[in-house]
Enzyme design. Sequence first.
Site, mmCIF file in Angstrom:
data_model
loop_
_atom_site.group_PDB
_atom_site.id
_atom_site.type_symbol
_atom_site.label_atom_id
_atom_site.label_comp_id
_atom_site.label_asym_id
_atom_site.label_seq_id
_atom_site.Cartn_x
_atom_site.Cartn_y
_atom_site.Cartn_z
ATOM 1 N N PHE A 3 35.995 38.208 38.459
ATOM 2 C CA PHE A 3 35.416 38.957 37.343
ATOM 3 C C PHE A 3 36.532 39.715 36.632
ATOM 4 O O PHE A 3 37.256 40.481 37.248
ATOM 5 C CB PHE A 3 34.340 39.955 37.813
ATOM 6 C CG PHE A 3 33.705 40.676 36.664
ATOM 7 C CD1 PHE A 3 32.729 40.054 35.889
ATOM 8 C CD2 PHE A 3 34.109 41.960 36.306
ATOM 9 C CE1 PHE A 3 32.164 40.710 34.798
ATOM 10 C CE2 PHE A 3 33.542 42.617 35.221
ATOM 11 C CZ PHE A 3 32.560 41.990 34.469
ATOM 12 N N ASP B 153 44.685 41.795 38.689
ATOM 13 C CA ASP B 153 43.625 42.633 38.132
ATOM 14 C C ASP B 153 43.206 43.616 39.228
ATOM 15 O O ASP B 153 42.439 43.272 40.125
ATOM 16 C CB ASP B 153 42.454 41.750 37.682
ATOM 17 C CG ASP B 153 41.268 42.561 37.162
ATOM 18 O OD1 ASP B 153 41.247 43.789 37.377
ATOM 19 O OD2 ASP B 153 40.358 41.955 36.566
ATOM 20 N N LYS C 24 38.940 51.427 36.054
ATOM 21 C CA LYS C 24 37.838 52.184 36.661
ATOM 22 C C LYS C 24 38.177 53.618 37.148
ATOM 23 O O LYS C 24 37.764 54.570 36.537
ATOM 24 C CB LYS C 24 37.212 51.367 37.794
ATOM 25 C CG LYS C 24 36.424 50.158 37.254
ATOM 26 C CD LYS C 24 35.612 49.488 38.324
ATOM 27 C CE LYS C 24 34.559 48.548 37.758
ATOM 28 N NZ LYS C 24 35.031 47.205 37.426
HETATM 29 C C1 LIG Z 1 34.965 46.281 36.291
HETATM 30 C C2 LIG Z 1 36.016 45.240 36.263
HETATM 31 C C3 LIG Z 1 36.563 44.769 35.052
HETATM 32 C C4 LIG Z 1 36.017 45.199 33.709
HETATM 33 O O1 LIG Z 1 36.206 46.554 33.461
HETATM 34 P P1 LIG Z 1 35.428 47.250 32.241
HETATM 35 O O2 LIG Z 1 35.983 48.643 32.228
HETATM 36 O O3 LIG Z 1 33.980 47.189 32.559
HETATM 37 O O4 LIG Z 1 35.772 46.485 31.022
HETATM 38 C C5 LIG Z 1 37.596 43.882 35.110
HETATM 39 N N1 LIG Z 1 38.081 43.443 36.276
HETATM 40 C C6 LIG Z 1 37.586 43.848 37.468
HETATM 41 C C7 LIG Z 1 38.188 43.340 38.737
HETATM 42 C C8 LIG Z 1 36.522 44.751 37.496
HETATM 43 O O5 LIG Z 1 36.010 45.131 38.666
#
Ligand SMILES: *Cc1c(COP(=O)(O)O)cnc(C)c1O
Length: 398
Positions: free
Chosen positions: A138, A223, A252
């Site tokens: 994700f 990420d 986050k």
């Molecule tokens: C939550 C998340 C995102 C997206 O972040 P947003 O602030 O909602 O755009 C991207 N990568 C990972 C691994 C995430 O957990």
Amino acid sequence: MKSEQWIEKSDKYIMKTYGRYPIVPVRGEGCRLWDADGKEYLDFLGGVAVNNLGHCHPKVVKALQDQAAQLIHCSNYYQIPQQIELAELLCSHSFADKAFFCNSGAEANEAAIKLARKYSRDTSGPERYEIITAAESFHGRTMATVSATGQEKVQRFFDPLLHGFTHVPFNDAAALEAAVTPNTCAVMLEPIQGEGGVNIPSPGYFQEVRRICDQHGLLLIFDEVQVGMGRTGKLFAYEHFDVIPDVMTLAKALAGGAPIGTMLAKDKFATAFVPGTHGSTFGGNPLVCAAAIATIRTIQEEGLLNRTEEIGEYLVGELEKLGEKYSFVKEVRGIGLMIGMGLSIPGAEIVTKGHARGVLLNVTHDTVLRFVPPLIVTKQEINKMIEILDGIFAEVEI
Ligand SMILES: *Cc1c(COP(=O)(O)O)cnc(C)c1O
């Protein structure tokens, strides 16, 4: 206003992008939240791994209050001291040399995707633009990050997706190597998959990934939007795997709940961005950067990294004990306070039963209960949650 009235208004005015629960939190402190009717909840979701310091940590609140009274926003056409200081903090605690700031995880990944393409175009020509990512990954909800994400449920309805993304099974270095073509420019992976169900790769996987990237001249992008900032008991999750990426994204938990994202990179790659190639109006503004600086300092001052490792082991241990009692618990896995409990049944009902009993739980990938509480969670709070979960599980078993 009472919760019921808020929910009615929400139905009328808020787009239904989320299947929202009928809970209206209006105040938070530490691991606890209170709703508009005064009901108390123990929060084991922490705003989806955002509230690492708990709700309204006094040091973050003070930093926001002080900065709001000085300067809230100023254009990136000028130098922003809080942004510079935050970049220095992040770089001095990681492999990175430079930072770009934006407002969310998706935007941080967008920046990483653009940087990878720009760097590869500069050094190898316009044909090298493909990025390999993982199945069940994700990376966000913007068009580029939806295309990068390896989940059909995130992508459907939005064709045509952005061209140039290949998905391979996570934790399978051979599959990744087989997917490399002369057009590949980068590999983008979560060190631990979050939304995909808390998937932890085997030892040695990332060494192989690093070798493949080096051999083919690919950027390795991590990420760490969900797993960064102390969640795993180290400031960054890559530190667990004895591997150094070229680019890393964070968001986050970075600013204690204030909206921020960042893309960090080694100089060699960072220099591909020159004036006019990328930007963000709000990105790294004084207010959010002050909150992020306070967040990082608090993690350090309160010794939260070691504590997270310890308390995480305790939570895993307690969940494993539950697992021995109930046959529908398949597995408990986690590092620090990034913990998943795999079930052989859907988890949705367990979550709603939790709400009724005053604990905020979460299910991801349909059957995985995900525990990402604030890092300041206490043993007593864990015990209380476990007791409630035990009660819920006993009902499910029938
Ligand atoms: C939550 C998340 C995102 C997206 O972040 P947003 O602030 O909602 O755009 C991207 N990568 C990972 C691994 C995430 O957990």
